[in-house]
Motif scaffolding. Structure first.
Motif, PDB file in Angstrom:
ATOM      1  N   LEU A 159       0.842  -1.198   0.000  1.00  0.00           N
ATOM      2  CA  LEU A 159       0.000   0.000   0.000  1.00  0.00           C
ATOM      3  C   LEU A 159       0.877   1.247   0.000  1.00  0.00           C
ATOM      4  O   LEU A 159       1.821   1.364   0.774  1.00  0.00           O
ATOM      5  CB  LEU A 159      -0.904   0.029   1.240  1.00  0.00           C
ATOM      6  CG  LEU A 159      -1.795   1.272   1.377  1.00  0.00           C
ATOM      7  CD1 LEU A 159      -2.844   1.322   0.270  1.00  0.00           C
ATOM      8  CD2 LEU A 159      -2.453   1.319   2.753  1.00  0.00           C
ATOM      9  N   ASP A 160       0.531   2.161  -0.890  1.00  0.00           N
ATOM     10  CA  ASP A 160       1.077   3.512  -0.871  1.00  0.00           C
ATOM     11  C   ASP A 160      -0.049   4.403  -0.384  1.00  0.00           C
ATOM     12  O   ASP A 160      -1.072   4.552  -1.068  1.00  0.00           O
ATOM     13  CB  ASP A 160       1.535   3.920  -2.278  1.00  0.00           C
ATOM     14  CG  ASP A 160       2.117   5.328  -2.328  1.00  0.00           C
ATOM     15  OD1 ASP A 160       1.936   6.086  -1.353  1.00  0.00           O
ATOM     16  OD2 ASP A 160       2.735   5.676  -3.350  1.00  0.00           O
ATOM     17  N   THR A 199      -0.531   7.386  -0.325  1.00  0.00           N
ATOM     18  CA  THR A 199      -0.873   8.555  -1.131  1.00  0.00           C
ATOM     19  C   THR A 199      -1.874   8.205  -2.228  1.00  0.00           C
ATOM     20  O   THR A 199      -2.395   9.101  -2.883  1.00  0.00           O
ATOM     21  CB  THR A 199       0.381   9.178  -1.786  1.00  0.00           C
ATOM     22  OG1 THR A 199       0.914   8.275  -2.758  1.00  0.00           O
ATOM     23  CG2 THR A 199       1.443   9.486  -0.750  1.00  0.00           C
ATOM     24  N   ASN A 200      -2.151   6.914  -2.414  1.00  0.00           N
ATOM     25  CA  ASN A 200      -3.104   6.464  -3.439  1.00  0.00           C
ATOM     26  C   ASN A 200      -4.439   6.201  -2.759  1.00  0.00           C
ATOM     27  O   ASN A 200      -4.672   5.130  -2.201  1.00  0.00           O
ATOM     28  CB  ASN A 200      -2.577   5.211  -4.129  1.00  0.00           C
ATOM     29  CG  ASN A 200      -3.403   4.826  -5.342  1.00  0.00           C
ATOM     30  OD1 ASN A 200      -4.624   4.918  -5.335  1.00  0.00           O
ATOM     31  ND2 ASN A 200      -2.735   4.373  -6.399  1.00  0.00           N
ATOM     32  N   ILE A 201      -5.327   7.166  -2.806  1.00  0.00           N
ATOM     33  CA  ILE A 201      -6.584   7.079  -2.068  1.00  0.00           C
ATOM     34  C   ILE A 201      -7.460   5.941  -2.585  1.00  0.00           C
ATOM     35  O   ILE A 201      -8.093   5.218  -1.797  1.00  0.00           O
ATOM     36  CB  ILE A 201      -7.337   8.429  -2.146  1.00  0.00           C
ATOM     37  CG1 ILE A 201      -6.504   9.511  -1.435  1.00  0.00           C
ATOM     38  CG2 ILE A 201      -8.716   8.320  -1.498  1.00  0.00           C
ATOM     39  CD1 ILE A 201      -7.054  10.906  -1.584  1.00  0.00           C
ATOM     40  N   ALA A 202      -7.496   5.739  -3.880  1.00  0.00           N
ATOM     41  CA  ALA A 202      -8.300   4.650  -4.428  1.00  0.00           C
ATOM     42  C   ALA A 202      -7.824   3.309  -3.899  1.00  0.00           C
ATOM     43  O   ALA A 202      -8.633   2.435  -3.538  1.00  0.00           O
ATOM     44  CB  ALA A 202      -8.249   4.666  -5.956  1.00  0.00           C
ATOM     45  N   ASN A 203      -6.510   3.128  -3.808  1.00  0.00           N
ATOM     46  CA  ASN A 203      -5.963   1.875  -3.294  1.00  0.00           C
ATOM     47  C   ASN A 203      -6.279   1.681  -1.818  1.00  0.00           C
ATOM     48  O   ASN A 203      -6.502   0.553  -1.363  1.00  0.00           O
ATOM     49  CB  ASN A 203      -4.451   1.816  -3.526  1.00  0.00           C
ATOM     50  CG  ASN A 203      -4.107   1.482  -4.963  1.00  0.00           C
ATOM     51  OD1 ASN A 203      -4.991   1.283  -5.795  1.00  0.00           O
ATOM     52  ND2 ASN A 203      -2.824   1.419  -5.266  1.00  0.00           N
ATOM     53  N   ILE A 204      -6.285   2.767  -1.069  1.00  0.00           N
ATOM     54  CA  ILE A 204      -6.659   2.673   0.348  1.00  0.00           C
ATOM     55  C   ILE A 204      -8.054   2.084   0.478  1.00  0.00           C
ATOM     56  O   ILE A 204      -8.291   1.131   1.229  1.00  0.00           O
ATOM     57  CB  ILE A 204      -6.601   4.055   1.036  1.00  0.00           C
ATOM     58  CG1 ILE A 204      -5.150   4.492   1.261  1.00  0.00           C
ATOM     59  CG2 ILE A 204      -7.347   4.029   2.380  1.00  0.00           C
ATOM     60  CD1 ILE A 204      -5.009   5.878   1.868  1.00  0.00           C
ATOM     61  N   HIS A 205      -8.997   2.645  -0.267  1.00  0.00           N
ATOM     62  CA  HIS A 205     -10.387   2.195  -0.133  1.00  0.00           C
ATOM     63  C   HIS A 205     -10.572   0.779  -0.669  1.00  0.00           C
ATOM     64  O   HIS A 205     -11.332  -0.015  -0.096  1.00  0.00           O
ATOM     65  CB  HIS A 205     -11.325   3.195  -0.802  1.00  0.00           C
ATOM     66  CG  HIS A 205     -11.447   4.487  -0.038  1.00  0.00           C
ATOM     67  ND1 HIS A 205     -12.241   4.615   1.080  1.00  0.00           N
ATOM     68  CD2 HIS A 205     -10.844   5.689  -0.202  1.00  0.00           C
ATOM     69  CE1 HIS A 205     -12.135   5.845   1.565  1.00  0.00           C
ATOM     70  NE2 HIS A 205     -11.291   6.514   0.793  1.00  0.00           N
ATOM     71  N   GLN A 206      -9.861   0.428  -1.730  1.00  0.00           N
ATOM     72  CA  GLN A 206      -9.942  -0.934  -2.248  1.00  0.00           C
ATOM     73  C   GLN A 206      -9.402  -1.932  -1.239  1.00  0.00           C
ATOM     74  O   GLN A 206     -10.012  -2.981  -0.978  1.00  0.00           O
ATOM     75  CB  GLN A 206      -9.169  -1.032  -3.566  1.00  0.00           C
ATOM     76  CG  GLN A 206      -9.809  -0.295  -4.729  1.00  0.00           C
ATOM     77  CD  GLN A 206      -8.872  -0.151  -5.911  1.00  0.00           C
ATOM     78  OE1 GLN A 206      -7.757  -0.665  -5.913  1.00  0.00           O
ATOM     79  NE2 GLN A 206      -9.326   0.567  -6.939  1.00  0.00           N
ATOM     80  N   LEU A 207      -8.243  -1.624  -0.660  1.00  0.00           N
ATOM     81  CA  LEU A 207      -7.636  -2.531   0.303  1.00  0.00           C
ATOM     82  C   LEU A 207      -8.508  -2.649   1.552  1.00  0.00           C
ATOM     83  O   LEU A 207      -8.741  -3.762   2.059  1.00  0.00           O
ATOM     84  CB  LEU A 207      -6.241  -2.047   0.693  1.00  0.00           C
ATOM     85  CG  LEU A 207      -5.529  -2.875   1.770  1.00  0.00           C
ATOM     86  CD1 LEU A 207      -5.281  -4.297   1.297  1.00  0.00           C
ATOM     87  CD2 LEU A 207      -4.211  -2.205   2.177  1.00  0.00           C
ATOM     88  N   MET A 208      -8.999  -1.541   2.051  1.00  0.00           N
ATOM     89  CA  MET A 208      -9.775  -1.570   3.275  1.00  0.00           C
ATOM     90  C   MET A 208     -11.103  -2.306   3.082  1.00  0.00           C
ATOM     91  O   MET A 208     -11.579  -2.993   3.995  1.00  0.00           O
ATOM     92  CB  MET A 208     -10.019  -0.143   3.772  1.00  0.00           C
ATOM     93  CG  MET A 208      -8.750   0.559   4.224  1.00  0.00           C
ATOM     94  SD  MET A 208      -7.863  -0.357   5.509  1.00  0.00           S
ATOM     95  CE  MET A 208      -9.055  -0.289   6.819  1.00  0.00           C
TER      96      MET A 208
END
Length: 279
Positions: A56-57, A59-68
């Motif tokens: 996870l980076d 700074t990548n908001i889309a990735n945060i929400h996908q991972l969570m």
């Protein structure tokens, strides 16, 4: 300590690594995020059942929400530790636009989005603990560190407000304010802006002495600090702030006392802007 599942960002070094190692040794389950999985391969091999590594980076908001979304479906996460971050040194004028944007995205926005993404599941399960790694630099400001302070002052205001919003859902919030510690934050990951000759000899460049280990190491022990953070999860109610380091505590107290004294001197001025009584 009760068995819990911890989600910790930035576990490849510093407090994140120290906390993860201690928790795993205690039999706890840790979901640790990193940008490079290879940096935690030893933990993956040593704790195959209780350590779950995720890329996870923040700074990548889309990735945060996908991972969570995926993690909260697969696990009941009891504790979120927002640890990912870094320091940026240099006078405000010396910083590039890209450097400003990146530290805000990492140290401020990334933590905000992690909290927003996990709150629905914590509310649904009826409990949770949010731990925000800040710094005594969230209360005390030094020249040459303006954007780091901007991020830390900002995240402290955010977390203090959120603490009041979620208390009724049995979710506790703790803002951790460490002083200087012997971690990669100071002696490895710190970034320095392109310095301008105009600031030579200026207080904005005093950080150069602090970053050089030849001038003495920071007093804080990251292992002891990590232990105190872990122990705070068993405190009820959650301590809103946790200052780690005697120098950090004294500097914070001195700064706040001066701030309060300055406010009190403004009593008449503040009142002079009110409508007169009865109007």
């Amino acid at each position: 300590m009760a068995n819990r599942t911890w989600l910790i960002t930035g576990v490849s070094s510093g407090f994140g690594r120290a906390m993860t190692s201690q928790l795993l040794a205690q039999g706890q389950t840790v979901i640790g995020t990193v940008r490079n999985i290879q940096k935690v391969q030893d933990l993956v091999e040593q704790y195959p059942q209780t350590f779950i590594s995720k890329t996870l980076d923040v700074t990548n908001i889309a990735n945060i929400h996908q991972l969570m979304e995926k993690l909260t479906q697969d696990y009941q996460i009891d504790v979120l530790v927002n640890n990912a971050g870094y320091g940026l040194f240099g006078a405000a004028e010396e910083l590039s636009d890209a450097e400003v944007d990146r530290i805000i995205a990492t140290d401020l926005t990334g933590s905000i989005q992690m909290v927003r993404a996990i709150l629905p599941s914590m509310r649904a399960q009826g409990h949770g603990r949010l731990i925000q790694i800040s710094s005594y630099g969230g209360q005390v400001a030094f020249p040459g560190n303006s954007m780091y302070h901007a991020a830390k002052f900002g995240i402290e205001g955010f977390m203090e407000a959120v603490a009041q919003e979620v208390a009724g859902f049995n979710i506790g919030v703790t803002i951790v304010e460490p002083g200087g510690a012997r971690t990669e934050f100071r002696y490895g990951s710190a970034q320095v802006a392109k310095m301008m000759p105009a600031y030579e000899g200026n207080p904005a460049h005093a950080f150069q002495r602090m970053l050089d280990p030849a001038n003495g190491l920071a007093p804080g022990d990251p292992q002891r600090m990590a232990s105190r953070i872990i122990e705070s999860v068993d405190q009820d109610p959650a301590p809103l702030r946790l200052v780690l380091g005697s120098q950090a505590l004294q500097s914070t107290i001195d700064t706040l006392e001066k701030r309060v004294a300055d406010f009190k001197r403004q009593t008449a001025l503040a009142a002079s802007t009110d409508f007169p009584a009865g109007e």
